[in-house]
Design an enzyme around this catalytic site. Structure first.
Site, PDB file in Angstrom:
ATOM      1  N   VAL A  10     -28.649  30.941  35.255  1.00 13.95           N
ATOM      2  CA  VAL A  10     -29.137  31.395  33.961  1.00 13.95           C
ATOM      3  C   VAL A  10     -30.630  31.670  34.066  1.00 13.95           C
ATOM      4  O   VAL A  10     -31.357  30.966  34.769  1.00 13.95           O
ATOM      5  CB  VAL A  10     -28.828  30.365  32.849  1.00 13.95           C
ATOM      6  N   SER A  15     -37.615  27.058  26.423  1.00 11.73           N
ATOM      7  CA  SER A  15     -37.585  25.624  26.688  1.00 11.73           C
ATOM      8  C   SER A  15     -36.802  25.268  27.944  1.00 11.73           C
ATOM      9  O   SER A  15     -36.998  24.190  28.497  1.00 11.73           O
ATOM     10  CB  SER A  15     -36.998  24.868  25.489  1.00 11.73           C
ATOM     11  N   GLU A  97     -28.154  26.899  22.614  1.00  9.09           N
ATOM     12  CA  GLU A  97     -28.609  28.246  22.266  1.00  9.09           C
ATOM     13  C   GLU A  97     -27.719  28.880  21.202  1.00  9.09           C
ATOM     14  O   GLU A  97     -27.602  30.095  21.121  1.00  9.09           O
ATOM     15  CB  GLU A  97     -28.618  29.129  23.524  1.00  9.09           C
TER      16      GLU A  97
END
Length: 199
Positions: A10, A15, A97
């Site tokens: 990813v 963050s 997310e």
């Protein structure tokens, strides 16, 4: 018998850089093409509240962001470098997310040994903000965004800590990158911190 695991890669641009998910096995600096990173995502659950949402970064397609470029002094001038994270964390990330992000596959670019551009990760996962998601915010001035960030606090802590951790992590991991949007917001918030100390 255990099933073989396939690495989940990813692209982290917020963050995930300074607070990676568990089971990270590697990280590689890289950048995307055709996206901008902006503090254009409301955060009612981590860096703000429902009544007073903070702001966190999102990636948005450059062509979508062009609609808002008149209010953006840095529409597409920076190459944003961030790390790629690997691990079996898709389920955790989908929860983390969840507020208005869409999962896409992208190629992540970097610089090879001779200074040439190379693909460092094919088909990495990235969580992108779309302009039609309910948490998306655009057409705010940098000072307005900085004000929200400086004042907001949520369950994950002060919103300005998110900004400061992100800036520090990027300087450490990819010192050759520069994100003007991030730098101006950080400078404004630190200036207000200093003023508060002096008063």
């Amino acid at each position: 018998m255990d099933q073989p695991t396939v690495p989940f890669v990813v692209f982290g641009y917020g963050s995930l850089i300074f607070k990676p998910p568990p089971h990270v096995i590697s990280r590689v600096p890289g950048y995307l093409k055709g996206y901008v990173r902006r503090f254009a995502q409301r955060s009612p659950d981590h860096r703000g509240t429902e009544e007073s949402p903070g702001r966190v970064v999102t990636l948005i397609h450059q062509e979508d962001w062009n609609e808002f470029s008149p209010s953006d002094p840095f529409p597409d001038t920076d190459i944003v470098w961030d790390p790629v994270y690997g691990g079996e964390v898709r389920g955790l990330l989908d929860i983390r997310e969840a507020a208005g992000y869409t999962l896409e596959e992208v190629d992540v670019y970097g610089v090879g040994p001779a200074g040439e551009e190379v693909v460092v990760a094919h088909k990495a996962q990235v969580y992108v903000g779309r302009k039609d998601n309910p948490a998306f915010v655009a057409d705010e001035s940098l000072e307005d965004i900085a004000t929200v960030i400086w004042r907001s606090i949520g369950p994950s802590g002060p919103n300005k800590d998110y900004l400061y951790h992100l800036g520090a992590a990027i300087r450490e991991l990819a010192p050759e990158s520069h994100d003007s949007h991030l730098s101006v917001l950080e400078s404004l918030c630190r200036e207000w911190d200093q003023e508060r100390l002096l008063n």
